[in-house]
Design a protein around this motif. Structure first.
Motif, PDB file in Angstrom:
ATOM      1  N   LYS A  46     -45.006   4.349  54.241  1.00  0.00           N
ATOM      2  CA  LYS A  46     -46.128   4.561  53.334  1.00  0.00           C
ATOM      3  C   LYS A  46     -47.435   4.605  54.126  1.00  0.00           C
ATOM      4  CE  LYS A  46     -45.553   3.143  49.152  1.00  0.00           C
ATOM      5  NZ  LYS A  46     -45.314   2.242  48.027  1.00  0.00           N
ATOM      6  N   LEU A  69     -51.282  15.429  53.657  1.00  0.00           N
ATOM      7  CA  LEU A  69     -50.194  15.219  52.691  1.00  0.00           C
ATOM      8  C   LEU A  69     -48.952  16.017  53.096  1.00  0.00           C
ATOM      9  CD1 LEU A  69     -49.422  14.005  49.831  1.00  0.00           C
ATOM     10  CD2 LEU A  69     -50.121  16.200  48.892  1.00  0.00           C
ATOM     11  N   LYS A  70     -49.147  17.265  53.496  1.00  0.00           N
ATOM     12  CA  LYS A  70     -48.013  18.107  53.912  1.00  0.00           C
ATOM     13  C   LYS A  70     -47.357  17.546  55.177  1.00  0.00           C
ATOM     14  CE  LYS A  70     -49.512  22.428  51.784  1.00  0.00           C
ATOM     15  NZ  LYS A  70     -50.195  23.721  51.997  1.00  0.00           N
ATOM     16  N   ALA A  72     -47.349  14.466  56.149  1.00  0.00           N
ATOM     17  CA  ALA A  72     -46.649  13.233  55.776  1.00  0.00           C
ATOM     18  C   ALA A  72     -45.291  13.553  55.159  1.00  0.00           C
ATOM     19  CB  ALA A  72     -47.504  12.421  54.805  1.00  0.00           C
ATOM     20  N   ARG A  73     -45.274  14.541  54.275  1.00  0.00           N
ATOM     21  CA  ARG A  73     -44.008  14.902  53.610  1.00  0.00           C
ATOM     22  C   ARG A  73     -42.983  15.402  54.611  1.00  0.00           C
ATOM     23  NH1 ARG A  73     -46.453  17.621  48.077  1.00  0.00           N
ATOM     24  NH2 ARG A  73     -46.787  15.642  47.001  1.00  0.00           N
ATOM     25  N   HIS A  74     -43.448  16.176  55.591  1.00  0.00           N
ATOM     26  CA  HIS A  74     -42.531  16.633  56.635  1.00  0.00           C
ATOM     27  C   HIS A  74     -41.917  15.462  57.401  1.00  0.00           C
ATOM     28  CE1 HIS A  74     -44.379  20.849  56.599  1.00  0.00           C
ATOM     29  NE2 HIS A  74     -43.144  20.942  56.187  1.00  0.00           N
ATOM     30  N   GLY A  76     -41.330  12.606  56.025  1.00  0.00           N
ATOM     31  CA  GLY A  76     -40.659  11.734  55.072  1.00  0.00           C
ATOM     32  C   GLY A  76     -41.495  10.529  54.666  1.00  0.00           C
ATOM     33  N   LYS A  77     -42.821  10.660  54.798  1.00  0.00           N
ATOM     34  CA  LYS A  77     -43.701   9.545  54.436  1.00  0.00           C
ATOM     35  C   LYS A  77     -44.448   9.853  53.132  1.00  0.00           C
ATOM     36  CE  LYS A  77     -44.716   8.434  59.291  1.00  0.00           C
ATOM     37  NZ  LYS A  77     -43.861   7.254  59.488  1.00  0.00           N
ATOM     38  N   GLU A  78     -44.891   8.777  52.491  1.00  0.00           N
ATOM     39  CA  GLU A  78     -45.660   8.930  51.259  1.00  0.00           C
ATOM     40  C   GLU A  78     -47.129   8.627  51.527  1.00  0.00           C
ATOM     41  OE1 GLU A  78     -46.089   6.982  46.789  1.00  0.00           O
ATOM     42  OE2 GLU A  78     -44.784   6.041  48.259  1.00  0.00           O
TER      43      GLU A  78
END
Lengths: 110, 110
Positions: A46, A69-70, A72-74, A76-78
């Motif tokens: 997180k 945000l992108k 982080a998603r790559h 695997g984080k929120e």
């Protein structure tokens, strides 16, 4: 060279990135870079971006936040945004980014 | 497939792109694509984006507008935004994009 003053702090499961100052065209690229590097080197799932010391965000700052945000998603984080000031929150609402980001008022909610 | 309704009109020196409807995450990529293609096939040095029929723009729409501006500059063209509604203008002002774009109220000023 901009004196950026992002403070990073890591607890067991959270990486906290506290941005100090305006988040705008002058520093958005540098903030994005620093947070990305730090996320890459962190095991925390997180990532909390503390905006309590950000008086203003412009379109470049919004673009950088979406890029973070992108990233982080790559990984695997929120991403969670913490403590937006009233006018900054209003900019997120007006551009509908409040539907894209999870926004909380206090760290315990993150 | 979104029914986009961008009307294009070309006068001697201006390409006018009139967008009808919200400019948001649902159609921003398509609007960007259509305007870019049209700019590539136009000799007009000035590209007027008529926003009089755009009730709302979100962060994706703002991002697309910035991308259109960059495309235009690469082609040596100038972008002018025409007839922004009050709340859309306010979003440009709040995100400081009103400093980045030339914004006019009537076509004759473009």
């Amino acid at each position: 060279m901009i004196d950026l003053a992002i403070n990073f702090e890591e607890t067991n499961d959270k990486l906290i990135c506290k941005i100090n100052g305006d988040f705008d065209a002058y520093n958005s690229a540098e903030i994005k870079k620093q947070i990305k590097e730090r996320m890459e080197n962190s095991k925390a799932a997180k990532v909390v971006v503390d905006m309590s010391n950000v008086p203003y965000i412009d379109s470049a700052g919004l673009g950088a936040m979406v890029a973070i945000l992108k990233d982080a998603r790559h990984m695997g984080k929120e991403i969670v945004l913490l403590a937006l000031r009233q006018n900054v929150k209003r900019i997120f609402e007006m551009t509908r980014l409040d539907k894209v980001f999870r926004i909380v008022d206090v760290l315990e909610e993150a």
